[in-house]
Design a protein around this motif. Structure first.
Motif, short mmCIF file in Angstrom:
data_model
loop_
_atom_site.label_atom_id
_atom_site.label_comp_id
_atom_site.label_asym_id
_atom_site.label_seq_id
_atom_site.Cartn_x
_atom_site.Cartn_y
_atom_site.Cartn_z
N ASN A 5 0.81 -1.22 0.00
CA ASN A 5 0.00 0.00 0.00
C ASN A 5 0.85 1.28 0.00
N ILE A 6 1.69 1.41 1.02
CA ILE A 6 2.42 2.66 1.22
C ILE A 6 3.37 2.94 0.05
N TYR A 7 4.25 1.95 -0.24
CA TYR A 7 5.25 2.17 -1.27
C TYR A 7 4.61 2.43 -2.64
N VAL A 8 3.57 1.70 -2.93
CA VAL A 8 2.90 1.87 -4.22
C VAL A 8 2.26 3.26 -4.32
N SER A 9 1.61 3.70 -3.25
CA SER A 9 0.94 5.01 -3.28
C SER A 9 1.93 6.16 -3.43
N THR A 10 3.03 6.11 -2.68
CA THR A 10 4.02 7.20 -2.79
C THR A 10 4.64 7.23 -4.18
N GLU A 11 4.88 6.07 -4.75
CA GLU A 11 5.43 6.01 -6.11
C GLU A 11 4.47 6.66 -7.11
N LEU A 12 3.19 6.33 -6.99
CA LEU A 12 2.19 6.87 -7.93
C LEU A 12 1.98 8.37 -7.72
N ILE A 13 1.99 8.83 -6.46
CA ILE A 13 1.83 10.27 -6.20
C ILE A 13 2.96 11.06 -6.86
N GLN A 14 4.18 10.58 -6.66
CA GLN A 14 5.32 11.26 -7.25
C GLN A 14 5.25 11.21 -8.78
N TYR A 15 4.83 10.07 -9.32
CA TYR A 15 4.72 9.94 -10.78
C TYR A 15 3.70 10.92 -11.36
N TYR A 16 2.52 10.99 -10.76
CA TYR A 16 1.48 11.86 -11.31
C TYR A 16 1.82 13.34 -11.13
N MET A 17 2.53 13.68 -10.06
CA MET A 17 2.92 15.08 -9.88
C MET A 17 3.94 15.49 -10.94
N TYR A 18 4.92 14.60 -11.22
CA TYR A 18 5.88 14.91 -12.28
C TYR A 18 5.20 14.86 -13.64
N ASN A 19 4.21 13.98 -13.80
CA ASN A 19 3.45 13.94 -15.05
C ASN A 19 2.72 15.26 -15.27
N TYR A 20 2.16 15.82 -14.20
CA TYR A 20 1.49 17.12 -14.29
C TYR A 20 2.49 18.20 -14.71
N LEU A 21 3.67 18.20 -14.10
CA LEU A 21 4.68 19.20 -14.43
C LEU A 21 5.10 19.07 -15.89
N TYR A 22 5.23 17.83 -16.38
CA TYR A 22 5.61 17.61 -17.77
C TYR A 22 4.54 18.12 -18.72
N ARG A 23 3.29 17.84 -18.42
CA ARG A 23 2.20 18.27 -19.30
C ARG A 23 2.06 19.79 -19.30
N GLU A 24 2.21 20.42 -18.14
CA GLU A 24 2.11 21.88 -18.10
C GLU A 24 3.27 22.53 -18.84
N SER A 25 4.48 21.90 -18.77
CA SER A 25 5.62 22.44 -19.50
C SER A 25 5.39 22.36 -21.00
N ARG A 26 4.82 21.24 -21.44
CA ARG A 26 4.51 21.11 -22.87
C ARG A 26 3.44 22.12 -23.28
N GLN A 27 2.47 22.30 -22.40
CA GLN A 27 1.41 23.28 -22.70
C GLN A 27 1.99 24.68 -22.79
N LEU A 28 2.96 24.98 -21.92
CA LEU A 28 3.59 26.29 -21.94
C LEU A 28 4.38 26.49 -23.23
N ALA A 29 5.14 25.46 -23.63
CA ALA A 29 5.91 25.56 -24.87
C ALA A 29 4.98 25.73 -26.08
N SER A 30 3.87 24.98 -26.06
CA SER A 30 2.90 25.08 -27.16
C SER A 30 2.28 26.48 -27.22
N SER A 31 1.90 27.01 -26.06
CA SER A 31 1.30 28.35 -26.04
C SER A 31 2.30 29.40 -26.48
N TYR A 32 3.58 29.19 -26.18
CA TYR A 32 4.61 30.14 -26.61
C TYR A 32 4.70 30.15 -28.15
#
Length: 352
Positions: free
Chosen positions: A140-167
Motif C-alpha cells: 500500500n504505502i510504497y505503491v501510493s508514494t510512487e504513484l503520487i510522485q509519478y502523477y505530480m511529475y506527469n502534471y509538471l511535464y504536461r504543463e511544461s509542454r502546454q507552456l511551450a505550445s502556447s509560446y
C-alpha cells in the motif's frame, strides 16, 4: 485651386475615417488577443513555478519514515501525515488554476492517492503484527508514494509542454497579427499617397516617411523611433501609434524570449535535480545506524558509495559526462538504497 484642394482634403479625411474604423477594430482585436495570450501564458508559468514546490524526494522520505515506524525503529518520527497533507494542499491549489484536462486528471489522481495513502497510514498505525505491517507497507504505502510522485511529475511535464505550445502559438499569432496590421497600414498609405499626390509636399512627404517606416517594420525593425512629424493630426497620431505598437511588440517579443529561456532552464534544473539534502541526511542516518549495530564493513561500503556518488554528481563542473561515469553514478546511488532497503529493493544494470 483652393476649392479643389479643400475638396481633396475632405475626400482624404473621409477616406481616412473609413479606413480608420477597421484599423481600430483590428487594433482592439490585437490588444484583446495579446491580453488573452499573456494571461494564459502567465497562468501556466505560475502553475509550473507552484508545482516546483513539490518535494522532489517525497517518496524516499515517506517510505523511510513509514519503514522506521513499521519496524518500531528508534529513528521513527511518527507517521508523516503532514507531508502528505502538504502534497494534497498543493494539488488542490493547482486544480484551482489549471484548465488542461490531462493536467487536471493528473492532479485528481494525486488527490485521490493522497487520501488513500493517509488511509493506509492509519490502517498500518492500528496494526500490531509485524508481518502485517510490512505487508501493508509494501503493498500500500510504497505503491501510493510512487504513484503520487509519478502523477505530480506527469502534471509538471504536461504543463511544461502546454507552456511551450502556447509560446509557439503566441509567436505565430504575433507574426500573423503584425502582418495583418502592416497590410492594413500599407493599403492606407498607398491609397493616401495616390489621392494626395497633387497636394503640397507638406502632406506627401510625411506619408512617404510613414511608408518607409512601415517597410522597416515589415523587415522586423521594431526599435522605437521618433514619430514622423506631419501637419495633419491624424497622420501624426498614426505615426505615433506605429511607434507605440513597435515598442509594445519589441517589448513583448523580448519578454517571450526571456520567459522561454527561463522555462527551458527550469525544465533542465528539474531533470537534473537528483541530489537532495534529504538523501544525504537519510544516508548519514543509515551509516550511523550501521555503526551502532556493529556493521562497520557495510557502513564503510555505504560511505564509499556516498563519496563516489557526490564526486560523480559534481563532475568537476561539467554538464556532460561519459556513459561509464553515469553508470558508476547510478550504481553508487542504488548500492546505497539497497543497503537501506534490503528487504524491498533489488536491481540490475544492463548496458551495451
Amino acid at each position: 485651386m483652393k476649392a479643389r484642394r479643400m475638396e481633396l482634403d475632405d475626400r482624404l479625411k473621409n477616406l481616412t475615417r473609413t479606413l480608420l474604423v477597421p484599423m481600430l477594430a483590428l487594433s482592439l482585436v490585437m490588444m484583446f488577443l495579446f491580453t488573452a495570450y499573456n494571461l494564459y501564458y502567465s497562468r501556466i508559468s505560475g502553475n509550473i513555478v507552484k508545482s516546483s514546490q513539490f518535494n522532489q524526494n517525497f517518496k524516499d522520505e515517506i517510505d523511510l519514515k513509514m519503514y522506521y515506524f513499521a519496524v518500531d525503529s528508534e529513528f521513527s518520527e511518527g507517521i508523516p501525515f503532514d507531508e502528505v497533507d502538504e502534497a494534497l494542499s498543493l494539488a488542490g491549489q493547482l486544480l484551482d488554476s489549471t484548465s488542461s484536462p490531462s493536467s487536471r486528471r493528473s492532479l485528481h489522481e494525486v488527490v485521490s492517492l493522497c487520501e488513500n495513502l493517509k488511509a493506509s497510514m492509519s490502517q498500518l498505525e492500528n496494526t500490531s503484527q509485524y508481518e502485517k505491517r510490512i505487508e501493508q507497507l509494501e503493498s500500500n504505502i510504497y505503491v501510493s508514494t510512487e504513484l503520487i510522485q509519478y502523477y505530480m511529475y506527469n502534471y509538471l511535464y504536461r504543463e511544461s509542454r502546454q507552456l511551450a505550445s502556447s509560446y509557439r502559438v503566441m509567436n505565430y499569432g504575433l507574426y500573423i497579427m503584425l502582418a495583418a496590421f502592416l497590410l492594413a497600414i500599407a493599403i492606407l498609405t498607398a491609397v493616401t499617397v495616390k489621392k494626395q499626390r497633387k497636394i503640397s509636399s507638406s502632406i506627401t512627404k510625411p506619408i512617404d516617411l510613414l511608408y518607409d517606416r512601415v517597410e522597416q517594420l515589415s523587415r522586423g525593425s521594431l526599435t522605437p523611433q521618433t514619430p514622423v512629424v506631419a501637419e495633419d493630426r491624424k497622420l501624426q497620431a498614426l505615426a505615433a501609434g506605429f511607434e507605440r505598437m513597435a515598442e509594445q511588440l519589441s517589448r513583448q517579443m523580448e519578454l517571450n524570449r526571456i520567459e522561454a529561456e527561463r522555462v527551458r532552464n527550469m525544465e533542465f534544473l528539474l531533470i537534473q535535480a537528483q541530489i537532495n539534502p534529504h538523501f544525504l541526511y537519510n544516508t548519514l542516518d543509515a551509516i550511523v545506524w550501521l555503526i551502532e549495530m556493529g556493521q562497520s564493513e557495510q557502513a564503510i561500503d555505504m560511505i564509499t558509495n556516498l563519496s563516489g556518488f557526490f564526486r560523480l554528481s559534481l563532475s568537476n563542473g561539467r554538464d556532460v559526462i561519459t556513459l561509464r561515469e553515469e553508470e558508476l553514478h547510478v550504481r553508487s546511488y542504488l548500492e546505497i538504497q539497497q543497503m537501506r532497503y534490503k528487504d524491498v529493493l533489488s536491481y540490475e544494470i544492463d548496458m551495451d
